[in-house]
Motif scaffolding. Structure first.
Motif, mmCIF file in Angstrom:
data_model
loop_
_atom_site.group_PDB
_atom_site.id
_atom_site.type_symbol
_atom_site.label_atom_id
_atom_site.label_comp_id
_atom_site.label_asym_id
_atom_site.label_seq_id
_atom_site.Cartn_x
_atom_site.Cartn_y
_atom_site.Cartn_z
ATOM 1 N N CYS A 1 0.073 -3.038 4.968
ATOM 2 C CA CYS A 1 1.068 -3.755 4.155
ATOM 3 C C CYS A 1 2.056 -2.763 3.553
ATOM 4 C CB CYS A 1 0.375 -4.544 3.036
ATOM 5 S SG CYS A 1 1.509 -5.217 1.809
ATOM 6 N N GLN A 2 3.320 -3.073 3.656
ATOM 7 C CA GLN A 2 4.373 -2.183 3.153
ATOM 8 C C GLN A 2 4.668 -2.424 1.679
ATOM 9 O OE1 GLN A 2 4.682 0.182 5.004
ATOM 10 N NE2 GLN A 2 6.444 0.007 6.344
ATOM 11 N N ALA A 3 4.001 -3.373 1.076
ATOM 12 C CA ALA A 3 4.296 -3.748 -0.312
ATOM 13 C C ALA A 3 5.775 -4.105 -0.470
ATOM 14 C CB ALA A 3 3.913 -2.626 -1.287
ATOM 15 N N CYS A 4 6.381 -4.583 0.632
ATOM 16 C CA CYS A 4 7.832 -4.789 0.614
ATOM 17 C C CYS A 4 8.231 -6.051 -0.146
ATOM 18 C CB CYS A 4 8.372 -4.847 2.033
ATOM 19 S SG CYS A 4 7.893 -6.341 2.942
ATOM 20 N N ASN A 5 7.313 -6.991 -0.296
ATOM 21 C CA ASN A 5 7.576 -8.197 -1.073
ATOM 22 C C ASN A 5 8.583 -9.165 -0.477
ATOM 23 O OD1 ASN A 5 5.986 -8.475 -3.574
ATOM 24 N ND2 ASN A 5 6.673 -6.398 -3.917
#
Ligand code: SF4
Ligand code: SF4
Lengths: 170, 301
Positions: free
Chosen positions: A73-77
């Protein structure tokens, strides 16, 4: 009997995720908007966003403990931005990651960052940076914890007093 | 002169200190003083505390923010991850219980998070505080005829509700394009403009998957805009564009290379600063684009 067990599993999985920061999980209606924009899903980490939430809300917390998707997960939101239900799926992914981490089902890539963080106050740090910095006309060390003993002590105290201190990285 | 606490993070001071140097040289000329935040740490990066414990994450981010609060300043950071992590921590710290828990940890080191300082990205300070007019007036070399593909980076865009400044449409960001255009250059749109570069958790978990995402994006840039360089305001994107192109070339998957500049490097070069200080560290060769930017024929007078 098995139905009862299932309900207990579901309750426990949902409670765990909510306690670890995925507060919105029960609002999910499985519409899939999040997965459609998720670069992790696109790259081939399938158990993120909608599918992760599905697995968690059907009580499969323990079955998927070794699942690597959450670590991709890139934590890109992007998911959080598009979710029509205010689930904040990224928070659910990270809550699940915390559950995995606390069970030591972690990605090996995090170990070095943890050690660097404790020793220097920075997850990313290299000795060769001193030369690079001088080369571009900057002092060897930036004004962060790498040149501030008091600051470094503070961060080590915080880490030692956090649950991370018990995981044996430092 | 307006002051901002300069939050350096990790990538910039240790891997790309020429970006740090470009901040230090460019901002004062544009009327903004970047002030050092002594004793700051890692934001902490997504793969560290945020992956382990929410309250400790909030305490560590909270301490970094508290250092700026003690100076009575807002924070400015050039790293998208730092911007995302610190802004998200502020969002979690709005919860009273969470804040109490984080402050209990912070008590052990004599600090307190109050929530009085805001988090800004370098892009925001350039676009909102300084403004494109002032940038246009400050450049010595006019970059007309040059073309740059922009990469704003995920953590500057989403989730827009936790950021102090956000794009009108975060799926169609325009701030960086306008900043590039203020140098006289063009910044054409391309179909994967808001796509992820593949750095971050994806890159450290599975390099092949990360490269696949990156290649899609790079080909879109090459085929649709064929730019003089990629310009970004994210230090992680910078490292990915700079290093992953070589990985793809070594594997025989691409046969071209596009130089990469952080926006304040482009600006510093256009303002006439010394490339050996402000644009000196890269894997993908930048000599030709730097020479073209500082081509004497581009100088106004
Ligand atoms: S967008 Fe929201 S509601 Fe729809 S599947 Fe994803 S988390 Fe569930
Ligand atoms: S935050 Fe993670 S789960 Fe959400 S869209 Fe980005 S990569 Fe996917």
């Amino acid at each position: 009997m098995s139905l009862k067990l299932k309900k207990e599993n579901i309750d426990e999985a949902v409670r765990t995720i909510m306690e670890l920061g995925g507060k919105g999980i029960l609002n999910c209606v499985q519409c899939g908007a999040c997965s459609a924009v998720c670069p992790g899903v696109k790259a081939g980490f399938p158990v993120l966003c909608r599918l992760l939430i599905k697995k968690l809300t059907t009580g499969q917390l323990e079955e998927i403990i070794e699942e690597p998707s959450s670590w991709g997960c890139q934590a890109c939101n992007r998911c959080t931005e598009v979710c029509p239900q205010g689930v904040r799926p990224q928070e659910v992914v990270f809550a699940f990651r915390r559950y995995q981490a606390n069970e030591m089902a972690i990605s090996t890539s995090t170990t070095t960052s943890q050690m660097n963080f404790y020793e220097t106050g920075h997850a990313v740090y290299t000795e060769s940076s001193k030369e690079l910095r001088k080369q571009v006309g900057l002092p060897e060390a930036p004004p962060t914890t790498v040149s501030d003993a008091q600051g470094l002590k503070e961060i080590q105290t915080l880490l030692e007093n956090s649950p991370m201190g018990e995981l044996g990285f430092f | 002169m307006e002051k901002f606490g300069l939050f350096l993070g990790c990538n910039i001071p240790f891997k790309a200190p020429d970006i740090e140097q470009s901040f230090r040289q460019v901002f004062p000329v544009l009327g903004v003083e970047p002030v050092d935040i002594e004793g700051a740490t890692c934001c902490p990066a997504w793969g560290t505390a945020p992956s382990f414990d929410l309250t400790s994450w909030c305490a560590i981010s909270g301490r970094n923010i508290a250092l700026a609060e003690e100076k009575g300043m807002d924070l400015m950071t050039g790293c998208n991850s730092c911007f995302g992590v610190l802004s998200e921590a502020k969002h979690f710290l709005e919860d009273k219980e969470r804040r109490a828990g984080a402050n209990k940890l912070l008590e052990k080191v004599g600090r307190e998070y109050k929530g009085t300082s805001d988090i800004y990205h370098v892009t925001h300070v350039l676009h909102r505080t300084i403004g494109t007019d002032r940038i246009r007036e400050s450049v010595k070399f006019n970059l007309e005829g040059m073309r740059f593909a922009t990469q704003a980076g995920c953590h500057q865009l989403w989730p827009s509700d936790v950021y102090k400044v956000s794009e009108e449409n975060p799926f169609f960001p325009t701030m960086l394009n306008e900043l590039v255009e203020a140098t006289g250059a063009s910044a054409p749109h391309y179909s994967r403009a808001e796509a992820c570069c593949g750095m971050g958790g994806m890159r450290s978990t599975d390099v092949e998957k990360s490269l696949k995402i990156f290649k899609d994006k790079l080909l879109s840039i090459k085929e649709e805009t064929d730019p003089d360089a990629v310009v970004t305001t994210c230090s992680s994107c910078f490292l990915q564009f700079d290093q992953a192109q070589k990985m793809l070339r070594d594997k025989g998957e691409i046969d071209f290379e596009i130089p990469v500049l952080y926006y304040t490097q482009l600006l510093a070069l256009a303002m006439g600063f010394d490339p050996s200080q402000v644009a000196a560290v890269s894997t993908t060769d930048r000599a030709a684009v730097i020479a073209e930017i500082q081509n004497p024929a581009r100088q106004a007078n």
